[in-house]
Every structure is written in structure tokens, then in C-alpha cells.
Scaffold this active site. Structure first.
Site, mmCIF file in Angstrom:
data_model
loop_
_atom_site.group_PDB
_atom_site.id
_atom_site.type_symbol
_atom_site.label_atom_id
_atom_site.label_comp_id
_atom_site.label_asym_id
_atom_site.label_seq_id
_atom_site.Cartn_x
_atom_site.Cartn_y
_atom_site.Cartn_z
ATOM 1 N N TRP A 68 -11.331 7.694 24.261
ATOM 2 C CA TRP A 68 -12.654 7.070 24.177
ATOM 3 C C TRP A 68 -13.740 8.137 24.258
ATOM 4 O O TRP A 68 -14.687 8.160 23.472
ATOM 5 C CB TRP A 68 -12.809 6.050 25.298
ATOM 6 N N ASP B 8 -4.215 7.321 23.133
ATOM 7 C CA ASP B 8 -4.790 5.978 23.019
ATOM 8 C C ASP B 8 -6.212 6.069 22.498
ATOM 9 O O ASP B 8 -7.024 6.840 23.013
ATOM 10 C CB ASP B 8 -4.793 5.284 24.382
ATOM 11 N N TYR C 110 -14.378 3.455 18.899
ATOM 12 C CA TYR C 110 -14.780 4.667 19.610
ATOM 13 C C TYR C 110 -15.465 5.598 18.621
ATOM 14 O O TYR C 110 -14.829 6.289 17.826
ATOM 15 C CB TYR C 110 -13.576 5.356 20.237
ATOM 16 N N HIS D 3 -8.403 -5.825 21.462
ATOM 17 C CA HIS D 3 -9.285 -5.024 22.309
ATOM 18 C C HIS D 3 -10.170 -5.911 23.186
ATOM 19 O O HIS D 3 -11.299 -6.221 22.832
ATOM 20 C CB HIS D 3 -10.130 -4.108 21.430
ATOM 21 N N SER E 147 -5.274 -5.252 25.271
ATOM 22 C CA SER E 147 -6.047 -4.558 26.299
ATOM 23 C C SER E 147 -6.879 -5.625 26.981
ATOM 24 O O SER E 147 -7.626 -6.347 26.311
ATOM 25 C CB SER E 147 -6.935 -3.482 25.656
#
Length: 328
Positions: A21, A51, A56, A122, A153
Site C-alpha cells: 500500500w 500484497d 493503491y 477489498h 479483506s
């Protein structure tokens, strides 16, 4: 670095991965050269799990990863990405077959591959976990060969427990750290029983658990630790694990004497997470080679002694639990 089974996928991964991220956006100024160097350093040191997510840096993180993997050639690490936060408003209807396919096609291009290792929904709205058709769509995309595995997630333990009722869910990514301990109570045990991989994110509480921040620390305008301090942009639990900043700083000072000799507070925090065998991989972020290698070194620490674990539990119960435990 020790490897752990990644759930029932048949694949093992190193227990410390790379959270990408910070090399995409929302963490202040990012230097692509340093980001690339950090990825190379981690991979050179044996890291094999990365990941990322399609949002992002609007795909910038995915494209940087693709660049590094192309430069390196050879066997690719396990690369997990995410889909769903491109929606302007989070709704169950937004997780349509057309949207899911479009997001996945974009990630395939960004990552320079013809098949994604893992796609995670997500942090969809809680209601989505009660709509089997969303998961059926992911099953179909898996069957079409666009992805090897899918997972979720999540923000809340409730969502994690619901998600693993779906037999196709291979993994759950969740916030777990010294300041967010609830997942270990029930969810971790259920995930173990069902053979579901657990990816731990926000392991350092957005940097609080590095021990490097103070009351006067200032964050840049484009850093979520400034613009999402109270949940203005997304779930506040993603920023400092939802712990009020001053409360977190005070708890860090109580943790400081527990850091093993020769280690850092960040390494203590990562090693504590790895004490639970339900954890498949923990994904601290890194923007420099030094940060990446420091994270990986946590795997070399010996098991934490019982006295340290008991002291950590007391600090959590007294100082942190009232702020976060039942909320997520």
C-alpha cells in the site's frame, strides 16, 4: 525465513511478506526508486509474498510490482491483489459480474500476468457477506482461469467469520496487532479448522508500533495518518488500528521495555503476531530497503517468553481494549 501453509491452497509462503500500500499512495511522499529498491531487497532476501490492491495509487503499486518482477525474471513470488474499492460508493450491487471482471482484467494488465494468484474482495460492505451470488461470481472467474484463488479483506471479525462459511474462500485478510487482538479469540481458531489462510495487515498500527512517533510528529497532507485520523476517508480502524493517537503513544511507552535486546519495537510487534500458528503471513509495509530488511529480520527472533506475552496482554486489557475490542 520459515514458510507456512497458505491455507488449503497447497502453497507455502514465507511468514513475513511485503505490504505494498505504502508504495502506491496515501502514506505521504513516495520515491519510486526507493520503492523498487525495497522490493528488490526483500526478494533478494527470500521474501515470496507481496500484497497489493488495484486502488493503491490507482494501480501504481501493481505496476511497480510488475516492473520489479519483469526486471528480475525467473520464478514469481505469490502476488495477492484486491478488487472492489474502485466503487464510488460501497454497495452490494456494485460487486456485479461485469464490475468484478473489469477490475480483474485491469489488475491482470497492471501486474503483467495472465492469471492472478489471489484476488481479495477489498473490504466490501458487511451486507455483501450475506449475498452468496457475490461469491458465486468469484467462483466463476476462478473457473475461467483468471485467478487461482479468491479471498476477502475484512474490517470486522463478524465479516471474517461469515466469509469462511463459503467453501471457495481461500484466505481472509484482517487487521491484527498488539493493539487489535480480538481476531485471535474465535476467528483464528475457526480459520485453522477450515483450512483458511490468514493474512495479517496493519501489523505495526500504521507505524505507531515502530516506537518512532511522538506527540509532535507531523504527517503530510496526503498521508492517511493525517487525512483519515477520524475515519474521514475510510474505516478509521485502518489508521493507527483505530486507537486514539495519544492513547497509542502512551501504550507504546509501556511496551518499550519489553523489546528484546538487539531488536526493534517493530520487530517485537511482528514476532508477537507470528506467535499464533493460525497466521499464514504478515504483511508490513516498507518504502526503503532498510525497512524491508528490518521487517524480515523479525522472523529470526526467538519465541517471546511467557512473561513478555503476559505483560503485553495486561497493557492491551488496561489501555487499548476499551477503545477497539468490540468495535471490530
Amino acid at each position: 525465513m520459515r514458510s507456512r501453509p497458505f491455507g488449503r491452497t497447497g502453497r507455502d509462503v514465507g511468514e513475513i511478506g511485503f505490504g505494498a500500500w505504502a508504495i502506491g499512495a496515501a502514506w505521504g511522499r513516495v520515491d519510486d526508486g526507493e520503492s523498487v529498491a525495497a522490493l528488490h531487497a526483500a526478494l533478494d532476501a527470500g521474501l515470496d509474498f507481496i500484497d497489493t490492491a488495484d486502488v493503491y495509487g490507482d494501480g501504481h503499486s501493481e505496476r511497480l510490482i510488475a516492473r520489479v518482477l519483469k526486471e528480475r525474471g525467473g520464478e514469481r513470488p505469490f502476488v495477492a491483489t484486491k478488487a472492489g474499492r474502485r466503487l464510488p460508493v460501497q454497495t452490494v450491487e456494485g460487486y456485479s459480474a461485469n464490475n468484478l471482471e473489469a477490475w480483474i482484467e485491469r489488475s491482470l494488465r497492471n501486474l503483467g500476468t495472465d492469471r492472478l494468484d489471489l484476488v481479495q474482495l477489498h473490504c466490501p460492505p458487511t451486507e455483501a457477506y450475506y449475498h452468496p451470488e457475490v461469491f458465486e461470481r468469484m467462483e466463476r472467474l476462478t473457473g475461467q482461469g483468471k485467478l487461482r484463488h479468491y479471498g476477502v479483506s475484512v474490517e470486522r471479525v463478524e465479516e471474517a467469520l461469515k466469509a469462511i462459511e463459503y467453501p471457495g474462500v481461500a484466505s481472509v485478510q484482517i487487521v491484527y496487532n498488539l493493539f487489535r487482538q480480538r481476531p485471535a479469540e474465535l476467528f483464528f481458531r475457526q480459520a485453522e479448522r477450515r483450512g483458511v489462510a490468514v493474512i495479517v495487515r496493519v501489523p505495526l498500527a500504521s507505524g505507531l508500533l515502530t516506537g518512532k512517533f511522538g506527540p509532535d510528529t507531523r504527517f503530510e497532507a496526503d498521508d492517511h495518518r493525517r487525512f483519515n485520523r477520524h475515519g474521514e476517508a475510510f474505516d478509521v480502524g485502518e489508521t493507527f488500528a483505530g486507537v486514539p493517537y495519544e492513547t497509542g503513544l502512551a501504550a507504546v511507552e509501556k511496551l518499550r521495555p519489553l523489546v528484546p535486546e538487539g531488536a526493534t519495537m517493530a520487530q517485537l510487534a511482528l514476532r508477537w503476531i507470528l506467535m499464533d500458528e493460525a497466521v499464514s503471513v504478515v504483511i508490513p509495509g516498507a518504502r526503503t530497503p532498510a525497512q524491508a530488511l528490518g521487517n524480515l529480520a523479525a522472523a529470526d527472533l526467538p519465541a517471546l517468553p511467557a512473561a513478555t506475552l503476559e505483560a503485553i496482554a495486561r497493557i492491551y486489557e488496561q489501555d487499548i481494549r476499551p477503545h477497539v475490542h468490540q468495535r471490530w
